[in-house]
Design a protein around this motif. Structure first.
Motif, mmCIF file in Angstrom:
data_model
loop_
_atom_site.group_PDB
_atom_site.id
_atom_site.type_symbol
_atom_site.label_atom_id
_atom_site.label_comp_id
_atom_site.label_asym_id
_atom_site.label_seq_id
_atom_site.Cartn_x
_atom_site.Cartn_y
_atom_site.Cartn_z
ATOM 1 N N PHE A 13 0.847 -1.188 0.000
ATOM 2 C CA PHE A 13 0.000 0.000 0.000
ATOM 3 C C PHE A 13 0.890 1.248 0.000
ATOM 4 O O PHE A 13 1.945 1.265 0.622
ATOM 5 C CB PHE A 13 -0.901 0.043 1.241
ATOM 6 N N LEU A 14 0.441 2.271 -0.702
ATOM 7 C CA LEU A 14 1.133 3.552 -0.735
ATOM 8 C C LEU A 14 0.299 4.602 -0.020
ATOM 9 O O LEU A 14 -0.935 4.604 -0.139
ATOM 10 C CB LEU A 14 1.369 3.992 -2.179
ATOM 11 N N ILE A 15 0.962 5.498 0.692
ATOM 12 C CA ILE A 15 0.266 6.635 1.305
ATOM 13 C C ILE A 15 -0.118 7.585 0.188
ATOM 14 O O ILE A 15 0.710 7.951 -0.651
ATOM 15 C CB ILE A 15 1.154 7.328 2.352
ATOM 16 N N GLU A 16 -1.385 7.978 0.158
ATOM 17 C CA GLU A 16 -1.894 8.805 -0.932
ATOM 18 C C GLU A 16 -2.351 10.189 -0.472
ATOM 19 O O GLU A 16 -2.980 10.907 -1.229
ATOM 20 C CB GLU A 16 -3.044 8.079 -1.637
ATOM 21 N N GLY A 17 -2.035 10.545 0.753
ATOM 22 C CA GLY A 17 -2.430 11.867 1.222
ATOM 23 C C GLY A 17 -2.546 11.907 2.731
ATOM 24 O O GLY A 17 -2.038 11.035 3.444
ATOM 25 N N ARG A 18 -3.233 12.925 3.179
ATOM 26 C CA ARG A 18 -3.403 13.148 4.615
ATOM 27 C C ARG A 18 -4.679 13.949 4.808
ATOM 28 O O ARG A 18 -4.841 15.015 4.203
ATOM 29 C CB ARG A 18 -2.186 13.912 5.127
ATOM 30 N N LEU A 19 -5.577 13.446 5.604
ATOM 31 C CA LEU A 19 -6.842 14.130 5.882
ATOM 32 C C LEU A 19 -6.757 14.699 7.296
ATOM 33 O O LEU A 19 -6.975 14.002 8.282
ATOM 34 C CB LEU A 19 -8.016 13.159 5.737
ATOM 35 N N GLU A 20 -6.389 15.967 7.359
ATOM 36 C CA GLU A 20 -6.146 16.621 8.647
ATOM 37 C C GLU A 20 -7.407 16.677 9.510
ATOM 38 O O GLU A 20 -8.511 16.875 9.019
ATOM 39 C CB GLU A 20 -5.626 18.048 8.428
ATOM 40 N N MET A 21 -7.183 16.499 10.804
ATOM 41 C CA MET A 21 -8.218 16.683 11.824
ATOM 42 C C MET A 21 -9.488 15.883 11.515
ATOM 43 O O MET A 21 -10.594 16.291 11.808
ATOM 44 C CB MET A 21 -8.555 18.172 11.954
ATOM 45 N N ARG A 22 -9.338 14.707 10.950
ATOM 46 C CA ARG A 22 -10.495 13.903 10.538
ATOM 47 C C ARG A 22 -11.049 13.075 11.692
ATOM 48 O O ARG A 22 -12.236 12.824 11.761
ATOM 49 C CB ARG A 22 -10.109 12.982 9.388
ATOM 50 N N ILE A 23 -10.196 12.663 12.603
ATOM 51 C CA ILE A 23 -10.640 11.831 13.720
ATOM 52 C C ILE A 23 -10.648 12.648 14.997
ATOM 53 O O ILE A 23 -9.670 13.326 15.328
ATOM 54 C CB ILE A 23 -9.715 10.602 13.893
#
Length: 176
Positions: A141-151
């Protein structure tokens, strides 16, 4: 350990598994009260009808599930080649024994071997779950981004979600 495709009859065992895993801090992004029969029946139905769900049975108690990995298609034509909302769940008493890695490899091998209609597998891991992120990367698997403050954590703090993807090397491109 026996790994197999789940059936509708596994719903109560999956509910018990997910309840146990939801009690572990920084694991799956579900609180125990959110793990309901409806939640389990929904992902089980979706995975059986448009995706894939693999479970692992306890070798000492085959009626008990110790792990599962599942995901399903979103139902939209433009995403028909994508399995999304993939979730890996390993009972706390069985973590650290390479069961998560094994069941994930079984899952991806099944897709690579028998599901040429699936081109991409997507999942999201909370940034604090470094063991999960490292596991996913180690199987391709490759990291495809970052969803800030999602959790939003129970203690009121926030963390990012890390979207990751794996591409099926045997995907058959649709020339539609």
């Amino acid at each position: 350990m026996r790994y197999r495709t789940a059936t509708e009859d596994d719903a109560p065992r999956l509910l018990k598994l997910y309840k146990a895993v939801s009690r572990v801090p920084d694991g799956i992004a579900r609180l125990e009260h959110e793990v309901t029969e409806e939640y389990v029946e929904n992902f089980l139905y979706n995975s059986l009808s448009s995706g894939l769900i693999i479970v692992a049975e306890n070798p000492d108690k085959p009626e008990e599930l110790v792990a599962d990995v599942h995901g399903y298609k979103m139902g939209l034509e433009v995403f028909k080649h994508v399995i999304s909302d993939v979730t890996l769940c390993v009972h706390p008493n069985f973590q650290g024994r390479k069961i998560g890695r094994t069941i994930l490899m079984v899952y991806l091998e099944e897709i690579a071997t028998n599901r040429p209609d699936i081109g991409k597998v997507e999942l999201i891991a909370r940034e604090g779950n470094l063991k999960a992120i490292q596991l996913y990367q180690s199987v391709g698997f490759l990291i495809e981004g970052r969803l800030e403050m999602r959790i939003r954590n129970v203690d009121g703090t926030y963390e990012a979600d890390i979207p990751m993807g794996w591409q099926n090397p045997n995907f058959e491109f649709d020339e539609a």
